[in-house]
Design an enzyme around this catalytic site. Structure first.
Site, PDB file in Angstrom:
ATOM      1  N   TYR A  11       0.962  -1.017   0.033  1.00  0.00           N
ATOM      2  CA  TYR A  11      -0.111   0.105   0.153  1.00  0.00           C
ATOM      3  C   TYR A  11       0.883   1.391  -0.048  1.00  0.00           C
ATOM      4  CZ  TYR A  11      -4.451   2.643   0.506  1.00  0.00           C
ATOM      5  OH  TYR A  11      -5.170   3.392   0.319  1.00  0.00           O
TER       6      TYR A  11
ATOM      7  N   LYS B 104      -3.248   8.548   2.882  1.00  0.00           N
ATOM      8  CA  LYS B 104      -4.288   8.367   3.369  1.00  0.00           C
ATOM      9  C   LYS B 104      -4.067   8.826   5.013  1.00  0.00           C
ATOM     10  CE  LYS B 104      -6.992   6.225   0.596  1.00  0.00           C
ATOM     11  NZ  LYS B 104      -8.173   7.012   0.044  1.00  0.00           N
TER      12      LYS B 104
END
Ligand code: NAD
Ligand code: 0WE
Length: 260
Positions: free
Chosen positions: A155, A162
């Site tokens: 990720y 995020k």
């Protein structure tokens, strides 16, 4: 009697009928909301227009959130068509595909800035440009993922973006709270959307999630859509600056031991 009767909302981030944003649109439409959608590029316009028509969306506009001009043009159209809005849904993320695999430390300067711009700063840019289109009682919603809080293989730079997005939710909630505007995020468990397609290791992560999550299943765009509709409704009027997990409980598990 719908949860969102009389409310107007604009949803950014529908790519196709698998998009989380589409799950949100369907739930909001069912609850009585009047909706407008945005898209990026002609290829996605052809996907989004029929979906918009199926829920009677009065506004379908292009908006690449990397462009201040397109954000300004969107807000001008919203002002023309709706005058004001009660809901703004941001379901957008982008990073270079080749930086969503391997070591995070290989992230490039330009790749880092791109992920941050499109996936995190864009929420702030949209809220700023919306200005007084967002009236007391209005609600802003974004989508995040647990890779912001704990390291998730591959990720990478999206996790960093995020984390910035989630912090932005708290600062925006602080700024807009006095005006009666709420800002929240839903942290969704893994869902097979276009954005998850072709990601290294996604399939096995998706299967693992369903095996260890307390509810022993994956979440769907319907699960996320229903929570989104409620979170943007007056039923959730005391909630702002919050990151709400819709992940079948996956994030609360510390250690899981296989059932054999
Ligand atoms: P999706 O591919 O259906 O949606 C992503 C959207 O981002 C697309 O509509 C795309 O057009 C849009 N987008 C990308 N660059 C843009 C730009 N420059 N300007 C405007 N729009 C742009 O995938 P999704 O999974 O529904 O993703 C929606 C949101 O949900 C994202 O923020 C994603 O991080 C988040 N999320 C996804 C999952 C998952 O497992 N699928 C889990 C948690 C959170
Ligand atoms: O936020 C995301 C994915 C966002 C995303 C996806 C892509 C694929 C296509 C951002 N940029 C791009 N760029 C592309 O070119 N998710 C939460 C879904 C996701 O992605 C992962 C995950 C999960 C979950 C990547 C690695 C590990 C887990």
């Amino acid at each position: 009697m719908g949860l969102l009767d009389g409310k107007k909302g604009v949803i950014l981030g529908i790519a196709n009928d698998h998009s989380i944003a589409w799950g949100i649109a369907q739930a909001m439409h069912r609850e009585g909301a009047e909706l407008g959608f945005t898209y990026v590029g002609e290829a996605l316009e052809r996907r989004v227009r029929p979906l918009a028509q199926s829920v009677g969306a009065a506004l379908v506009e292009p908006c690449d959130v990397g462009s201040d001009e397109q954000i300004e043009a969107l807000m001008a159209r919203i002002r023309e068509v709706y005058g004001r809005i009660d809901m703004l849904v941001h379901a957008i993320a982008f990073a270079n595909r080749d930086e969503l695999k391997g070591a995070y430390l290989n992230t490039t300067r330009t790749g880092f800035l791109l992920a941050m711009e499109i996936s995190a700063y864009s929420l702030t840019a949209l809220v700023k440009a919306a200005g007084d289109l967002l009236q007391p009682g209005a609600s802003v919603l974004t989508l995040t993922y647990h890779g912001s809080q704990q390291a998730v293989p591959n990720y990478n730079v999206m996790g960093v973006a995020k984390a910035a997005l989630e912090a932005s939710v708290r600062y925006l909630a602080t700024d807009l709270g006095p005006r009666g505007v709420r800002v929240n995020a839903i942290s969704a468990g893994p869902i097979r959307t276009l954005a998850a397609g072709g990601i290294a290791g996604f399939r096995s992560m998706y299967r693992h999630a369903a095996e260890v999550a307390p509810l022993r299943r994956n979440v769907t765009i319907e699960d996320v859509g229903n929570t989104a509709a409620w979170l943007c409704s007056d039923q959730a009027s005391g909630i702002t600056g919050e990151i709400l997990y819709v992940d079948a409980g996956l994030n609360i598990i510390g250690v899981s031991i296989g059932e054999d």
